[in-house]
Design a protein around this motif. Structure first.
Motif, mmCIF file in Angstrom:
data_model
loop_
_atom_site.group_PDB
_atom_site.id
_atom_site.type_symbol
_atom_site.label_atom_id
_atom_site.label_comp_id
_atom_site.label_asym_id
_atom_site.label_seq_id
_atom_site.Cartn_x
_atom_site.Cartn_y
_atom_site.Cartn_z
ATOM 1 N N GLY A 152 0.815 -1.212 0.000
ATOM 2 C CA GLY A 152 0.000 0.000 0.000
ATOM 3 C C GLY A 152 0.845 1.257 0.000
ATOM 4 O O GLY A 152 0.617 2.167 -0.801
ATOM 5 N N LEU A 153 1.843 1.323 0.891
ATOM 6 C CA LEU A 153 2.710 2.495 0.936
ATOM 7 C C LEU A 153 3.529 2.597 -0.339
ATOM 8 O O LEU A 153 3.768 3.696 -0.844
ATOM 9 N N ARG A 198 14.236 3.591 -1.069
ATOM 10 C CA ARG A 198 15.316 2.652 -1.404
ATOM 11 C C ARG A 198 14.788 1.238 -1.601
ATOM 12 O O ARG A 198 15.299 0.480 -2.425
ATOM 13 N N GLN A 199 13.756 0.876 -0.828
ATOM 14 C CA GLN A 199 13.133 -0.429 -1.048
ATOM 15 C C GLN A 199 12.294 -0.433 -2.319
ATOM 16 O O GLN A 199 12.229 -1.435 -3.028
ATOM 17 N N LEU A 200 11.654 0.705 -2.590
ATOM 18 C CA LEU A 200 10.844 0.815 -3.804
ATOM 19 C C LEU A 200 11.710 0.758 -5.051
ATOM 20 O O LEU A 200 11.284 0.242 -6.096
ATOM 21 N N ARG A 201 12.931 1.298 -4.951
ATOM 22 C CA ARG A 201 13.869 1.316 -6.080
ATOM 23 C C ARG A 201 15.133 0.520 -5.698
ATOM 24 O O ARG A 201 16.196 1.106 -5.468
ATOM 25 N N GLU A 205 4.842 5.617 -5.174
ATOM 26 C CA GLU A 205 5.029 5.615 -6.623
ATOM 27 C C GLU A 205 4.152 6.673 -7.279
ATOM 28 O O GLU A 205 4.589 7.386 -8.194
ATOM 29 N N SER A 206 2.931 6.810 -6.785
ATOM 30 C CA SER A 206 2.019 7.808 -7.352
ATOM 31 C C SER A 206 2.347 9.221 -6.872
ATOM 32 O O SER A 206 1.834 10.194 -7.422
ATOM 33 N N SER A 207 3.187 9.327 -5.830
ATOM 34 C CA SER A 207 3.538 10.639 -5.275
ATOM 35 C C SER A 207 4.768 11.251 -5.922
ATOM 36 O O SER A 207 5.142 12.381 -5.585
ATOM 37 N N ILE A 208 5.437 10.524 -6.826
ATOM 38 C CA ILE A 208 6.602 11.072 -7.524
ATOM 39 C C ILE A 208 6.093 12.034 -8.598
ATOM 40 O O ILE A 208 5.428 11.630 -9.545
ATOM 41 N N ILE A 209 6.381 13.312 -8.438
ATOM 42 C CA ILE A 209 5.820 14.330 -9.335
ATOM 43 C C ILE A 209 6.857 14.895 -10.297
ATOM 44 O O ILE A 209 6.517 15.670 -11.189
ATOM 45 N N TYR A 210 8.113 14.504 -10.118
ATOM 46 C CA TYR A 210 9.163 14.915 -11.059
ATOM 47 C C TYR A 210 10.297 13.910 -10.965
ATOM 48 O O TYR A 210 10.640 13.445 -9.882
#
Length: 338
Positions: free
Chosen positions: A98-99, A140-143, A104-109
């Motif tokens: 969920g987080l 860091r976990q997401l990427r 991922e949707s909060s990356i705006i640039y």
């Protein structure tokens, strides 16, 4: 043994990986970094005091020679680490699906060297002090394949909005220097916030120039900041976006970057931010909770900066999150003209 290039170190396997001496080759992006900072960033789980001990004793070598802690690395340098024994740490809290989707949707640039995230409220920028997982650890976990992710600046846990994360050390150096420059016209960074303050903001006040002193609290309590002649110079520019019957929606642009600066400067002008438990009005905050506001009304709405190698300014905007937008919608019928 051939040198390892850009190999991150994980506190979970330090004892196995460093049972033997290790060699690392410095790349161009790491050039210019002090050897002590280079080692501290990579030796997660090794106390900083032990890093300095290794340097003093000459157990860390660069190009086979002894170096001082302030030595600045050059591209192509080969750093030798001696065998190390470090106790394994508990595994970090894992990023929930969920987080992960929210971030991922909060990356705006995003470009080759920079991420700008519209940080959700309630998420600390980094772990520690009772926080299991902060924004930077989650990213860091997401990427997991990202070689380098570091915070350029910080936001309070309950402040939402734009925050920069460098994907290259060269970007981190450039942007942090720009933050120190303070003036956008000279390559600095402009931070823009939206804040809802109690009462009527004074019409003649467009800049608050009041020194701020951070007081250390005992017993593990969070620090508090106050206006004091003993404090550091602090300047915030304010402009009115909308007046309501009992509130004022402000745009705030901090010229300096002190802890809690906007919140304390607003309080100093008898217009504390709605929902601010530390510097605000208790009665107004209780009413704000009934309106659905469970934090202070402060949002980093935009960033303006010049990227490395460019002359034009880039602007990134972050829309208001639903909790703050909901409060403004409830106040629609209480707008004032002028």
């Amino acid at each position: 043994m051939p040198p390892m290039k850009n190999q991150p170190f994980n506190a979970l396997d330090l004892d196995e990986r460093f049972a033997q001496a290790q060699f690392m080759e410095v790349d161009a992006d790491q050039s210019g970094q002090r050897i002590d900072n280079y080692l501290v960033a990579r030796l997660k789980g090794v106390p900083r005091t032990h890093v300095y001990k290794l340097l003093r004793k000459g157990e860390v070598r660069v190009n086979k020679g002894r170096i001082r802690a302030d030595y600045r690395l050059q591209a192509g340098d080969v750093v030798r680490l001696p065998p190390l024994k470090v106790t394994k740490k508990a595994p970090p809290k894992q990023l929930s699906q969920g987080l992960g989707r929210v971030l991922e949707s909060s990356i705006i640039y995003e470009d080759d060297g920079l991420l700008v995230v519209n940080k959700p409220p309630g998420l600390a920028v980094h772990g520690g002090s009772g926080v299991d997982l902060g924004l930077i650890e989650a990213l860091r976990q997401l990427r997991p394949d990202a070689r380098y992710l570091e915070l350029v600046h910080r936001l309070d846990r309950d402040t939402s909005g734009c925050i920069m994360v460098a994907k290259k050390r060269s970007y981190l150096r450039h942007l942090q220097q720009a933050l120190r420059d303070k003036t956008a016209g000279h390559g600095g960074i402009v931070k823009v916030y939206q804040a809802l303050a109690l009462g009527a903001w004074p019409k003649r006040v467009s800049r608050v120039n009041a020194p701020l002193l951070k007081l250390e609290q005992s017993g593990g309590l969070a620090h508090i900041v106050k206006v004091s002649s003993e404090g550091k110079p602090s300047i915030t520019d304010f402009s009115v976006l909308q007046r309501y019957q009992e509130y004022t929606l402000l745009e705030a642009r901090p010229v300096t970057g002190r802890t809690h600066q906007i919140r304390v400067h607003a309080q100093f002008k008898q217009c504390p931010l709605l929902g601010d438990e530390k510097y605000g009005d208790d009665d107004a905050n209780r009413l704000a909770v009934k309106l659905g506001l469970k934090r202070h009304f402060l949002h980093a709405s935009a960033l303006m900066f010049v990227l490395p190698g460019e002359s034009a300014m880039t602007r990134v905007d972050a829309p208001l999150p639903t909790d703050l937008a909901g409060v403004l919608k409830l106040l629609e019928s209480h707008k004032l003209n002028g």
